[in-house]
Design a protein around this motif. Sequence first.
Motif, PDB file in Angstrom:
ATOM      1  N   LYS A 150      41.205  -0.837  -6.264  1.00 30.43           N
ATOM      2  CA  LYS A 150      42.071   0.333  -6.373  1.00 30.43           C
ATOM      3  C   LYS A 150      41.297   1.650  -6.459  1.00 30.43           C
ATOM      4  N   VAL A 151      39.978   1.558  -6.422  1.00 32.91           N
ATOM      5  CA  VAL A 151      39.146   2.772  -6.455  1.00 32.91           C
ATOM      6  C   VAL A 151      38.434   2.927  -5.122  1.00 32.91           C
ATOM      7  N   GLY A 152      37.886   1.831  -4.610  1.00 31.64           N
ATOM      8  CA  GLY A 152      37.198   1.858  -3.335  1.00 31.64           C
ATOM      9  C   GLY A 152      35.701   1.965  -3.483  1.00 31.64           C
ATOM     10  N   ALA A 153      35.040   2.332  -2.408  1.00 32.55           N
ATOM     11  CA  ALA A 153      33.581   2.415  -2.382  1.00 32.55           C
ATOM     12  C   ALA A 153      33.116   3.804  -2.785  1.00 32.55           C
ATOM     13  N   THR A 154      32.253   3.849  -3.760  1.00 32.83           N
ATOM     14  CA  THR A 154      31.721   5.111  -4.271  1.00 32.83           C
ATOM     15  C   THR A 154      30.208   5.103  -4.175  1.00 32.83           C
ATOM     16  N   ILE A 155      29.633   6.219  -3.768  1.00 36.78           N
ATOM     17  CA  ILE A 155      28.177   6.349  -3.677  1.00 36.78           C
ATOM     18  C   ILE A 155      27.581   6.371  -5.075  1.00 36.78           C
ATOM     19  N   VAL A 156      26.561   5.533  -5.280  1.00 34.68           N
ATOM     20  CA  VAL A 156      25.846   5.500  -6.557  1.00 34.68           C
ATOM     21  C   VAL A 156      24.346   5.485  -6.268  1.00 34.68           C
ATOM     22  N   ASP A 157      23.542   5.427  -7.312  1.00 29.00           N
ATOM     23  CA  ASP A 157      22.093   5.360  -7.121  1.00 29.00           C
ATOM     24  C   ASP A 157      21.487   4.446  -8.175  1.00 29.00           C
ATOM     25  N   ASP A 158      21.473   3.148  -7.873  1.00 29.63           N
ATOM     26  CA  ASP A 158      20.874   2.158  -8.767  1.00 29.63           C
ATOM     27  C   ASP A 158      19.649   1.520  -8.123  1.00 29.63           C
ATOM     28  N   ARG A 159      18.958   2.277  -7.282  1.00 29.17           N
ATOM     29  CA  ARG A 159      17.819   1.706  -6.566  1.00 29.17           C
ATOM     30  C   ARG A 159      16.734   1.205  -7.501  1.00 29.17           C
ATOM     31  N   MET A 160      16.439   1.964  -8.544  1.00 27.38           N
ATOM     32  CA  MET A 160      15.391   1.549  -9.458  1.00 27.38           C
ATOM     33  C   MET A 160      15.765   0.250 -10.167  1.00 27.38           C
ATOM     34  N   GLU A 161      17.017   0.146 -10.584  1.00 30.77           N
ATOM     35  CA  GLU A 161      17.478  -1.064 -11.261  1.00 30.77           C
ATOM     36  C   GLU A 161      17.351  -2.276 -10.348  1.00 30.77           C
ATOM     37  N   ARG A 162      17.736  -2.108  -9.080  1.00 29.15           N
ATOM     38  CA  ARG A 162      17.648  -3.214  -8.137  1.00 29.15           C
ATOM     39  C   ARG A 162      16.193  -3.618  -7.924  1.00 29.15           C
ATOM     40  N   ALA A 163      15.330  -2.636  -7.800  1.00 26.61           N
ATOM     41  CA  ALA A 163      13.912  -2.934  -7.595  1.00 26.61           C
ATOM     42  C   ALA A 163      13.336  -3.690  -8.791  1.00 26.61           C
ATOM     43  N   LEU A 164      13.735  -3.279 -10.001  1.00 30.21           N
ATOM     44  CA  LEU A 164      13.275  -3.961 -11.199  1.00 30.21           C
ATOM     45  C   LEU A 164      13.732  -5.410 -11.215  1.00 30.21           C
ATOM     46  N   GLU A 165      14.985  -5.635 -10.820  1.00 26.30           N
ATOM     47  CA  GLU A 165      15.525  -6.990 -10.791  1.00 26.30           C
ATOM     48  C   GLU A 165      14.743  -7.865  -9.806  1.00 26.30           C
ATOM     49  N   LEU A 166      14.479  -7.319  -8.617  1.00 31.38           N
ATOM     50  CA  LEU A 166      13.759  -8.069  -7.601  1.00 31.38           C
ATOM     51  C   LEU A 166      12.333  -8.363  -8.040  1.00 31.38           C
ATOM     52  N   PHE A 167      11.686  -7.360  -8.643  1.00 28.13           N
ATOM     53  CA  PHE A 167      10.306  -7.542  -9.075  1.00 28.13           C
ATOM     54  C   PHE A 167      10.235  -8.582 -10.183  1.00 28.13           C
ATOM     55  N   SER A 168      11.179  -8.525 -11.123  1.00 28.01           N
ATOM     56  CA  SER A 168      11.205  -9.476 -12.230  1.00 28.01           C
ATOM     57  C   SER A 168      11.398 -10.895 -11.723  1.00 28.01           C
ATOM     58  N   PHE A 169      12.279 -11.073 -10.756  1.00 28.48           N
ATOM     59  CA  PHE A 169      12.570 -12.394 -10.210  1.00 28.48           C
ATOM     60  C   PHE A 169      11.337 -12.996  -9.544  1.00 28.48           C
ATOM     61  N   ASN A 170      10.515 -12.151  -8.940  1.00 29.03           N
ATOM     62  CA  ASN A 170       9.367 -12.639  -8.180  1.00 29.03           C
ATOM     63  C   ASN A 170       8.080 -12.711  -8.995  1.00 29.03           C
ATOM     64  N   THR A 171       8.160 -12.495 -10.302  1.00 29.31           N
ATOM     65  CA  THR A 171       6.958 -12.553 -11.135  1.00 29.31           C
ATOM     66  C   THR A 171       7.201 -13.439 -12.356  1.00 29.31           C
ATOM     67  N   LEU A 172       7.854 -14.585 -12.117  1.00 30.14           N
ATOM     68  CA  LEU A 172       8.127 -15.494 -13.217  1.00 30.14           C
ATOM     69  C   LEU A 172       6.840 -16.117 -13.754  1.00 30.14           C
ATOM     70  N   GLU A 173       5.849 -16.286 -12.895  1.00 28.75           N
ATOM     71  CA  GLU A 173       4.569 -16.843 -13.307  1.00 28.75           C
ATOM     72  C   GLU A 173       3.463 -15.828 -13.022  1.00 28.75           C
ATOM     73  N   VAL A 174       2.515 -15.751 -13.941  1.00 31.00           N
ATOM     74  CA  VAL A 174       1.399 -14.823 -13.784  1.00 31.00           C
ATOM     75  C   VAL A 174       0.099 -15.617 -13.786  1.00 31.00           C
ATOM     76  N   SER A 175      -0.618 -15.594 -12.671  1.00 27.00           N
ATOM     77  CA  SER A 175      -1.895 -16.283 -12.565  1.00 27.00           C
ATOM     78  C   SER A 175      -3.027 -15.309 -12.904  1.00 27.00           C
ATOM     79  N   ARG A 176      -4.246 -15.821 -12.929  1.00 27.47           N
ATOM     80  CA  ARG A 176      -5.385 -14.943 -13.195  1.00 27.47           C
ATOM     81  C   ARG A 176      -5.556 -13.921 -12.069  1.00 27.47           C
ATOM     82  N   LYS A 177      -5.242 -14.337 -10.843  1.00 28.46           N
ATOM     83  CA  LYS A 177      -5.320 -13.399  -9.718  1.00 28.46           C
ATOM     84  C   LYS A 177      -4.275 -12.298  -9.874  1.00 28.46           C
TER      85      LYS A 177
END
Length: 258
Positions: free
Chosen positions: A99-126
């Motif tokens: 009932k509101v529709g599509a609104t422009i927002v800016d959550d790019r940083m949040e999305r990037a943080l989520e993606l980075f967190s998901f891909n760094t579940l394990e930390v090696s010495r490298k």
Amino acid sequence: MREEDGPPPGVEGNTGLSAKPGTSTGAAAPRSVGAPSGLSAVEDLAEKLRALIASEGLRVGDSLPTERELCDRFRASRNTVREAMRILKAYGIVTVRPKVGATIVDDRMERALELFSFNTLEVSRKTFSDIQGFRGLLEIASVDLIFDRVARADIAELREINERLRGAASCDEAAEIDFRLHTRLIAVMGNKAILDVYKIMKPVILRIMATGKTQQIYATETLGEHATILDALEARDRLAYQYRMRAHLQAGGGNFDP
């Protein structure tokens, strides 16, 4: 994009206008007759919607045309429009509500943080070596810029943050304080892009900071290392600052498996 035909499935997001959307999160869409080679109808429409946002100067808080209007304007099916909106949502460009529709927002940083967190579940010495090496480029190699810009008030605030390590209630809280101190130091450089990149790396940096440490280690060894770094910073001793920061960043490498 108002919801006369019901809400698009799973939408709500942000404004990654500069990011190039990838593949659809739903089923593979057919190629569009007018789409550039290699793009599906959904991907092509997502590109056109980004171009629409840019060409019409839409900003955060502005609304996109309704779903029906987008279907007519781009001669696309309702499913194609909805899947394209999923891509924009995934990149943090729009949020869509019933009932509101599509609104422009800016959550790019949040999305990037989520993606980075998901891909760094394990930390090696490298990974440790790579991340700490990158931090060294910011916190050691940028010594001249830091020294030129740092003020007494900055150093006082850094010392205040460091002292909070004494009262940290948990190792996780201490890691957050540790990260806040280094983030505050990088903020001295006055470069928002550098600061944003550093914040994107927060999940893996926190993991590196906390591995092999206890609250007691934070309240003694880590606090002491920070204090000597800040002493060198206050004394404008570049060599001492670089030596102490390098030793601090490399400490704990043995806690990670190859």
